[in-house]
Design a protein around this motif. Structure first.
Motif, short mmCIF file in Angstrom:
data_model
loop_
_atom_site.label_atom_id
_atom_site.label_comp_id
_atom_site.label_asym_id
_atom_site.label_seq_id
_atom_site.Cartn_x
_atom_site.Cartn_y
_atom_site.Cartn_z
N PRO A 28 0.83 -1.21 0.00
CA PRO A 28 0.00 0.00 0.00
C PRO A 28 0.86 1.26 0.00
CG PRO A 28 0.07 -0.97 2.18
CD PRO A 28 0.79 -1.92 1.26
N ALA A 29 0.32 2.31 -0.55
CA ALA A 29 1.03 3.58 -0.58
C ALA A 29 1.11 4.14 0.83
CB ALA A 29 0.32 4.56 -1.49
N LYS A 30 2.27 4.69 1.19
CA LYS A 30 2.46 5.30 2.51
C LYS A 30 2.58 6.81 2.41
CE LYS A 30 4.91 1.38 4.49
NZ LYS A 30 6.15 0.93 5.10
N TYR A 31 2.91 7.30 1.22
CA TYR A 31 3.13 8.73 1.05
C TYR A 31 2.36 9.24 -0.16
CZ TYR A 31 6.98 7.37 4.05
OH TYR A 31 7.70 6.85 5.08
N ARG A 32 1.85 10.48 -0.05
CA ARG A 32 1.10 11.08 -1.14
C ARG A 32 1.59 12.50 -1.36
NH1 ARG A 32 -4.18 9.84 -0.07
NH2 ARG A 32 -4.09 8.29 -1.71
N ASN A 33 1.68 12.88 -2.61
CA ASN A 33 2.08 14.23 -2.97
C ASN A 33 0.88 15.16 -2.75
OD1 ASN A 33 2.90 16.62 -4.15
ND2 ASN A 33 3.59 15.67 -6.06
N PRO A 34 0.96 16.11 -1.82
CA PRO A 34 -0.19 16.98 -1.55
C PRO A 34 -0.54 17.88 -2.74
CG PRO A 34 1.71 17.68 -0.26
CD PRO A 34 2.09 16.41 -0.96
N GLU A 35 0.42 18.13 -3.60
CA GLU A 35 0.16 18.98 -4.76
C GLU A 35 -0.49 18.20 -5.91
OE1 GLU A 35 3.88 20.84 -5.63
OE2 GLU A 35 4.03 21.65 -3.60
N ASP A 36 -0.30 16.89 -5.93
CA ASP A 36 -0.93 16.03 -6.93
C ASP A 36 -1.25 14.70 -6.26
OD1 ASP A 36 -1.83 14.57 -9.07
OD2 ASP A 36 -0.01 14.82 -10.27
N PRO A 37 -2.44 14.56 -5.67
CA PRO A 37 -2.79 13.36 -4.90
C PRO A 37 -2.73 12.05 -5.68
CG PRO A 37 -4.41 15.10 -4.57
CD PRO A 37 -3.49 15.55 -5.65
N ARG A 38 -2.67 12.13 -7.01
CA ARG A 38 -2.54 10.90 -7.80
C ARG A 38 -1.16 10.28 -7.65
NH1 ARG A 38 -3.34 12.86 -13.47
NH2 ARG A 38 -2.33 14.64 -12.52
N GLN A 39 -0.19 11.08 -7.23
CA GLN A 39 1.18 10.59 -7.07
C GLN A 39 1.36 10.06 -5.66
OE1 GLN A 39 3.43 14.13 -8.05
NE2 GLN A 39 3.74 13.41 -10.14
N THR A 40 1.66 8.77 -5.59
CA THR A 40 1.89 8.13 -4.29
C THR A 40 3.19 7.34 -4.35
OG1 THR A 40 0.62 6.17 -4.93
CG2 THR A 40 -0.58 7.93 -3.76
N TRP A 41 3.64 6.94 -3.16
CA TRP A 41 4.86 6.14 -3.06
C TRP A 41 4.71 5.20 -1.88
CZ3 TRP A 41 9.67 7.52 0.01
CH2 TRP A 41 10.73 6.67 -0.29
N THR A 42 5.16 3.96 -2.05
CA THR A 42 5.04 2.96 -0.99
C THR A 42 6.13 3.09 0.06
OG1 THR A 42 6.43 1.36 -2.16
CG2 THR A 42 4.04 1.27 -2.58
N GLY A 43 7.18 3.85 -0.24
CA GLY A 43 8.31 3.93 0.68
C GLY A 43 9.38 2.91 0.33
#
Length: 102
Positions: A64-79
């Motif tokens: 699951p994604a742990k981090y999200r770009n607040p400027e573009d919520p479609r961009q996530t990262w699992t860490g």
């Protein structure tokens, strides 16, 4: 069974039935081999997946994604793996990683 006396349709159906029977046979043998390997692994105190390295990749599950770009919520990262550019840029600007936690 005399193949020379069979019609084309009968031969085609026979081939289909043989192919299915071979696939079923292979699946049964594979299941038997896996069960035997799991039994031996358990006898040694392990799960078979622990020994073969089959974890999330085999089951098709994604982390699951742990981090999200607040400027573009479609961009996530699992860490895991390489940091995406938006994380690198934010860290370089002095923002903590915790700012992006979902």
């Amino acid at each position: 069974m005399d193949l020379s006396k069979m019609s084309r349709d009968e031969l085609t159906k026979l081939r289909t039935d043989v192919d299915k029977a071979l696939a079923d046979f292979d699946n049964r043998r594979r299941a038997e081999a896996r069960a035997a390997a799991e039994k031996v692994a358990r006898e040694h105190g392990f799960a078979l997946d622990d020994l073969t390295g089959n974890t999330d990749k085999k089951s098709g599950r994604k982390s699951p994604a742990k981090y999200r770009n607040p400027e573009d919520p479609r961009q996530t990262w699992t860490g895991r793996g390489r940091q995406p550019g938006w994380i690198k840029a934010a860290l370089a600007d002095g923002r903590p990683l915790s700012d992006f936690t979902i």
